[in-house]
Design an enzyme around this catalytic site. Structure first.
Site, PDB file in Angstrom:
ATOM      1  N   PRO A 209       1.147  -0.817  -0.267  1.00 39.79           N
ATOM      2  CA  PRO A 209      -0.040   0.078   0.031  1.00 39.79           C
ATOM      3  C   PRO A 209       0.583   1.127  -0.044  1.00 39.79           C
ATOM      4  CG  PRO A 209      -0.794  -1.237   1.180  1.00 39.79           C
ATOM      5  CD  PRO A 209       0.490  -1.885   1.087  1.00 39.79           C
ATOM      6  N   GLU A 429      18.028   3.442  27.050  1.00 37.68           N
ATOM      7  CA  GLU A 429      18.220   3.543  25.568  1.00 37.68           C
ATOM      8  C   GLU A 429      20.000   3.899  25.781  1.00 37.68           C
ATOM      9  OE1 GLU A 429      16.137   4.486  23.474  1.00 37.68           O
ATOM     10  OE2 GLU A 429      14.659   4.200  24.468  1.00 37.68           O
ATOM     11  N   ASP A 505      10.991  -3.111  22.149  1.00 42.61           N
ATOM     12  CA  ASP A 505      12.803  -4.546  22.069  1.00 42.61           C
ATOM     13  C   ASP A 505      12.486  -6.270  21.955  1.00 42.61           C
ATOM     14  OD1 ASP A 505      12.875  -2.309  22.137  1.00 42.61           O
ATOM     15  OD2 ASP A 505      14.156  -2.016  23.958  1.00 42.61           O
TER      16      ASP A 505
HETATM   17  P1  ADP Z   1      -0.995   3.037  -3.877  1.00 45.41           P
HETATM   18  O1  ADP Z   1      -0.117   2.361  -3.897  1.00 45.41           O
HETATM   19  O2  ADP Z   1      -1.954   1.902  -2.134  1.00 45.41           O
HETATM   20  O3  ADP Z   1      -2.494   2.997  -4.941  1.00 45.41           O
HETATM   21  P2  ADP Z   1      -1.286   5.676  -3.952  1.00 45.41           P
HETATM   22  O4  ADP Z   1      -1.064   5.629  -4.825  1.00 45.41           O
HETATM   23  O5  ADP Z   1      -2.822   5.844  -3.752  1.00 45.41           O
HETATM   24  O6  ADP Z   1      -0.796   4.196  -3.593  1.00 45.41           O
HETATM   25  O7  ADP Z   1      -0.263   7.204  -3.669  1.00 45.41           O
HETATM   26  C1  ADP Z   1      -1.003   7.148  -1.910  1.00 45.41           C
HETATM   27  C2  ADP Z   1      -0.517   8.663  -2.424  1.00 45.41           C
HETATM   28  O8  ADP Z   1       1.149   8.228  -2.375  1.00 45.41           O
HETATM   29  C3  ADP Z   1      -0.114   8.964  -3.103  1.00 45.41           C
HETATM   30  O9  ADP Z   1      -1.038  10.181  -3.731  1.00 45.41           O
HETATM   31  C4  ADP Z   1       1.218  10.213  -4.013  1.00 45.41           C
HETATM   32  O10 ADP Z   1       1.314  11.631  -2.847  1.00 45.41           O
HETATM   33  C5  ADP Z   1       2.194   9.328  -2.718  1.00 45.41           C
HETATM   34  N1  ADP Z   1       3.405   8.876  -3.464  1.00 45.41           N
HETATM   35  C6  ADP Z   1       2.988   7.220  -3.466  1.00 45.41           C
HETATM   36  N2  ADP Z   1       4.288   6.978  -4.124  1.00 45.41           N
HETATM   37  C7  ADP Z   1       4.597   8.328  -4.740  1.00 45.41           C
HETATM   38  C8  ADP Z   1       5.657   8.077  -5.981  1.00 45.41           C
HETATM   39  N3  ADP Z   1       6.014   7.181  -6.460  1.00 45.41           N
HETATM   40  N4  ADP Z   1       6.033   8.652  -6.448  1.00 45.41           N
HETATM   41  C9  ADP Z   1       5.566  10.420  -5.615  1.00 45.41           C
HETATM   42  N5  ADP Z   1       4.280  10.155  -4.786  1.00 45.41           N
HETATM   43  C10 ADP Z   1       3.874   9.176  -4.404  1.00 45.41           C
HETATM   44 ZN    ZN Z   2      14.204  -0.062  23.654  1.00 45.39          ZN
END
Ligand code: ADP
Ligand code: ZN
Ligand code: MG
Length: 612
Positions: A209, A429, A505
Site C-alpha cells: 500500500p 536507551e 524490543d
Molecule cells: P497505492 O499504491 O496504495 O495505490 P497511491 O498511489 O494511492 O498508493 O499513493 C498514495 C499517495 O502517496 C499518492 O497520492 C502520492 O502523494 C504518494 N506517492 C506514493 N508513491 C509515490 C511516488 N512514487 N512518487 C510520488 N508520490 C508518491
Molecule cells: Zn528499548
C-alpha cells in the site's frame, strides 16, 4: 432476457405497486377509519337523545339511521343504529326536537374534493417522496444514479483531467517505463503493428500500500490521449445478485465503443479472488469474476483496449486472471529505495515552500522502508510544523522532526514521568546505543532521545545506515538482536531489575531471530530449509509454519538460544563499558536528546578509533 431494466420500466412497475397500495388503502383502511368515528348504539338511546333534544342531524337510510348529537358544551358525536319500523318517527322528531333537526344531507359532511385529495392524492405524494428518499439512499450506497442498475458507473477521464503526469511519480522507474510503452502503443499503433507486435491486453500493478499504484494509473490517464475509464473493484459489488456481472459487461461495452482507451480497475482483488470451489463460496463475486474473464478474452487486442489493474494482494488473485492474454504484464511497484525516497521527497517538496539548503538525502536515509505515501505525509507534517512555529518556509529540522512523528508519534511535552523512571529510560536507551556503537556490524547511532511520544514510546534510539542496504548478513542480524537486548541489559546491570519498557524490543528481536531460523537459513541446525511460508507479501507479511510439531518445538529452542547469546553479549559489552554508560546516561538525562555527534564526542576518540 434483458439484464437491466431501464428507468421507465422501473417507474411503471412502481406506479403499478402504488395503485395497488392505494386501492387496498381505500377499500379496507379508509372505511374502517370512518367507522371508528361512528359509534353504534341502540334504538332506545336514539329515542332518548331525541327526547332530550340533543339530536341535531338525522340521516335515515334503508336499514340504519345515523344521527349526530351535540352536547351543551358543543362537542359532537355521530351514532348509528338499526332502523326499526316506526311510522311516528318523523312526527316525533318534529315535535320533540327542541331545535330544528336537519334531515337533509349526509352526516359525514366531507367535501368530495377534499375526500378525493386525502384518500388518493396525498398517499400518492407520500409514496413518491418515499421512493425518492429510498432511491437516493440506495444510489449513495452504490455510488451512482438510481436509474442505472447494472451500469458500470466508471468515471471517464480525458487527457490531463486528473492533473497528474509521470513527472508526479518519482522512483518507480521500471513501472513508469512499462506504462510509458503502453501509452506509446496507444498513440502509435502502427509502429508496433509493422513489426507484428501485439499490444499487451492488460497490466497488473502490484505492490504494498502507498507505493503509488493508483498514482501511476492517474499519471497514465493524464498522459494518454485516449479515454480512461476508472473504476474500483468494490464498485462492482452490488446489493443485487447478478449486478456485478452486468456492470462488467456494461464497462466493456462502453470501452469497446470508445476504443482505443484504457480501463483501470483499482483494488482488483475485491472481485478477482481465487475461486476455491467451497460450498459457501460467494456466488455473486464468482459471477462477476467469470464475466470479467470472459470479457477480457472476448475483445480484440488490436482494437486497443488496455486493462490496467492494481492490487496489493496478487497471491489471492485467481490464476485464470493472471495468465498471459489477460494480464500479460505484472508491473511491480515496490517500496522505494534510497534514491527513490529522495526523489519522492523532492517531488512533494515542490508543493511546499522550503529553505534552499535542505538535505533530502539525510531524510531519505532515515526513512528506510517508508512508502511513497508516508514520505508525502512527512513533507506535509513538516510544513504543518513550520506553520505552527510561525515560519513561512520548511527547514531541515521540520522534516527531521516529522520523520520522528511518522515513526513514533508526536512529542508528549507535558507527560509527567518521575525522576526514577526517567533514569531507567535514560540507561535503557544508552544501553541500546552503546551496544550498537561497540559492534562492528551495526548501523551508526543517529539520535537518542528520552522525550516520550504519543505512540507510547518513552524514548528511542534511532540508527541510520550510511547507504541503502539490500541484504542483511548473519552478523548484522545478530548485532541487531544484541542492540535490541541492550536496553534491558542496561536496566539489569544498573538497577538489578527489569521493566516492561522492553516489550517492543523483545518483539522485534524475536521476529528477527525467528526469521533467521525459519526463512533465512541462518541456523546451523536447520541449514537451508524453509520452515515458514509468507502469506501475503505486501500486507504485513504474516507467515505460517510449514513443518512438523517436533521441528516447531526445536525452532523455539533455536530462537531462544540466539536471543540468549545476544543478550549475554550485550551485558558483556555494557559491563565492560560501565563507566561510559553512566557518563552518557547522565548526559542524556540532562539534555533529553543527544545527536550523533554529541554521542561520538562523548564516547571519545579512542573508542571510535578502536572501532574503525
Ligand atoms: P497505492 O499504491 O496504495 O495505490 P497511491 O498511489 O494511492 O498508493 O499513493 C498514495 C499517495 O502517496 C499518492 O497520492 C502520492 O502523494 C504518494 N506517492 C506514493 N508513491 C509515490 C511516488 N512514487 N512518487 C510520488 N508520490 C508518491
Ligand atoms: Zn528499548
Ligand atoms: Mg491505491
Amino acid at each position: 432476457m434483458k439484464e437491466h431494466k431501464n428507468g421507465w420500466q422501473q417507474l411503471a412497475i412502481f406506479g403499478g405497486i402504488c395503485m395497488a397500495l392505494l386501492l387496498i388503502f381505500n377499500v379496507f383502511i379508509v372505511p374502517s377509519i370512518k367507522e371508528a368515528q361512528v359509534k353504534e348504539t341502540n334504538y332506545s338511546y336514539f329515542m332518548k337523545k331525541v327526547d332530550e333534544g340533543e339530536v341535531k342531524k338525522v340521516q335515515i337510510e334503508e336499514n340504519i339511521i345515523k344521527f349526530e348529537t351535540e352536547n351543551d358544551d358543543g362537542s359532537k358525536q355521530i351514532y348509528s343504529t338499526v332502523r326499526i319500523y316506526d311510522p311516528d318517527l318523523v312526527e316525533r322528531l318534529y315535535n320533540k326536537g327542541k331545535n330544528d333537526i336537519d334531515f337533509t344531507g349526509s352526516i359525514e359532511e366531507i367535501n368530495p374534493f377534499a375526500e378525493f385529495f386525502v384518500s388518493w392524492i396525498l398517499p400518492l405524494i407520500f409514496l413518491l417522496v418515499l421512493w425518492n428518499v429510498l432511491m437516493k439512499g440506495m444510489s449513495k450506497r452504490m455510488g451512482g444514479n438510481s436509474m442505472s442498475f447494472g451500469k458500470s458507473n466508471a468515471k471517464i477521464y480525458v487527457k490531463a483531467q486528473t492533473g497528474k503526469t509521470f513527472a508526479d511519480v518519482a522512483g518507480q522507474d521500471e513501472a513508469k517505463e512499462a506504462l510509458v510503452e503502453i501509452v506509446d502503443f496507444l498513440h502509435n499503433p502502427k509502429k508496433y503493428a509493422e513489426i507484428g507486435a501485439n499490444l499487451p491486453k492488460g497490466a497488473l500493478l502490484v505492490g504494498p500500500p502507498g507505493t503509488g499504484k493508483t498514482l501511476l494509473a492517474q499519471a497514465v490517464a493524464g498522459e494518454a490521449d485516449v479515454p480512461f475509464f476508472s473504476i474500483s473493484g468494490s464498485e462492482f459489488v452490488e446489493m443485487f445478485v447478478g449486478m456485478g456481472a452486468a456492470k462488467v459487461r456494461d464497462l466493456f461495452k462502453q470501452a469497446n465503443e470508445k476504443a482505443p482507451c484504457i480501463v483501470f480497475i483499482d483494488e482488483i482483488d475485491t472481485i478477482g479472488k481465487k475461486r476455491d470451489g467451497s460450498l459457501n463460496g460467494n456466488d455473486e463475486r464468482e459471477q462477476t469474476l467469470n464475466q470479467l474473464l470472459t470479457e477480457m478474452d472476448g475483445f480484440d487486442g488490436k482494437k486497443g483496449v488496455v486493462i490496467l489493474a492494481a492490487t496489493n494482494r496478487p497471491e489471492s488473485l485467481d490464476p485464470a486472471l493472471l495468465r498471459p492474454g489477460r494480464f500479460d504484464r505484472r508491473i511491480p511497484a515496490e517500496l522505494p529505495d534510497l534514491q527513490g525516497r529522495e526523489a519522492i521527497l523532492k517531488v512533494h517538496a515542490q508543493k511546499v515552500k522550503t529553505e534552499d539548503d535542505i538535505d533530502y538525502n539525510a531524510i531519505a536515509r532515515a526513512t528506510a522502508g517508508a512508502s511513497g505515501a508516508e514520505l508525502a505525509n512527512i513533507i506535509n507534517e513538516g510544513a504543518l510544523r513550520a506553520v505552527r512555529s510561525g515560519r513561512n518556509k520548511v527547514n531541515q529540522s521540520d522534516l527531521e522532526e516529522s520523520v520522528e512523528v511518522v515513526i513514533a508519534g508526536y512529542e508528549r511535552k507535558n507527560a509527567v514521568i518521575s525522576q526514577k523512571e526517567k533514569e531507567i529510560i535514560a540507561y535503557h536507551e544508552i544501553g541500546h546505543a552503546l551496544v550498537a556503537a561497540m559492534q562492528q556490524d551495526s548501523a551508526p547511532v543517529h539520535k537518542i532521545t528520552i522525550i516520550p511520544r504519543t505512540s507510547g514510546a518513552l524514548g528511542y534510539t534511532m540508527q541510520v545506515d550510511e547507504g541503502e542496504k539490500f541484504l542483511m548478513s548473519k552478523e548484522e542480524a545478530l548485532a541487531r538482536i544484541a542492540t535490541l537486548t541492550g536496553g534491558r541489559s542496561a536496566e539489569e546491570l544498573i538497577f538489578h531489575t527489569c521493566t516492561s519498557g522492553a516489550s517492543n524490543d523483545i518483539e522485534k528481536a524475536t521476529k528477527i531471530a525467528r526469521s533467521m531460523v525459519t526463512c533465512y537459513g541462518m541456523s546451523d541446525k536447520f541449514d537451508m530449509v524453509a520452515l515458514e511460508t509468507v502469506n501475503n507479501q505486501y500486507l504485513g507479511g504474516d507467515t505460517s509454519l510449514a513443518c512438523s510439531q517436533e521441528t516447531s518445538a526445536q525452532i523455539d529452542i533455536e530462537v531462544n538460544n540466539i536471543i540468549k547469546t545476544a543478550h549475554e553479549k550485550a551485558i558483556k559489552i555494557l559491563s565492560e563499558n560501565a563507566e561510559k554508560l553512566h557518563e552518557l546516561a547522565g548526559f542524556l538525562l540532562e539534555k533529553e536528546t543527544i545527536t550523533c555527534e554529541e554521542f561520538m564526542d562523548n564516547l571519545g576518540k579512542k573508542t571510535i578509533n578502536a572501532l574503525q
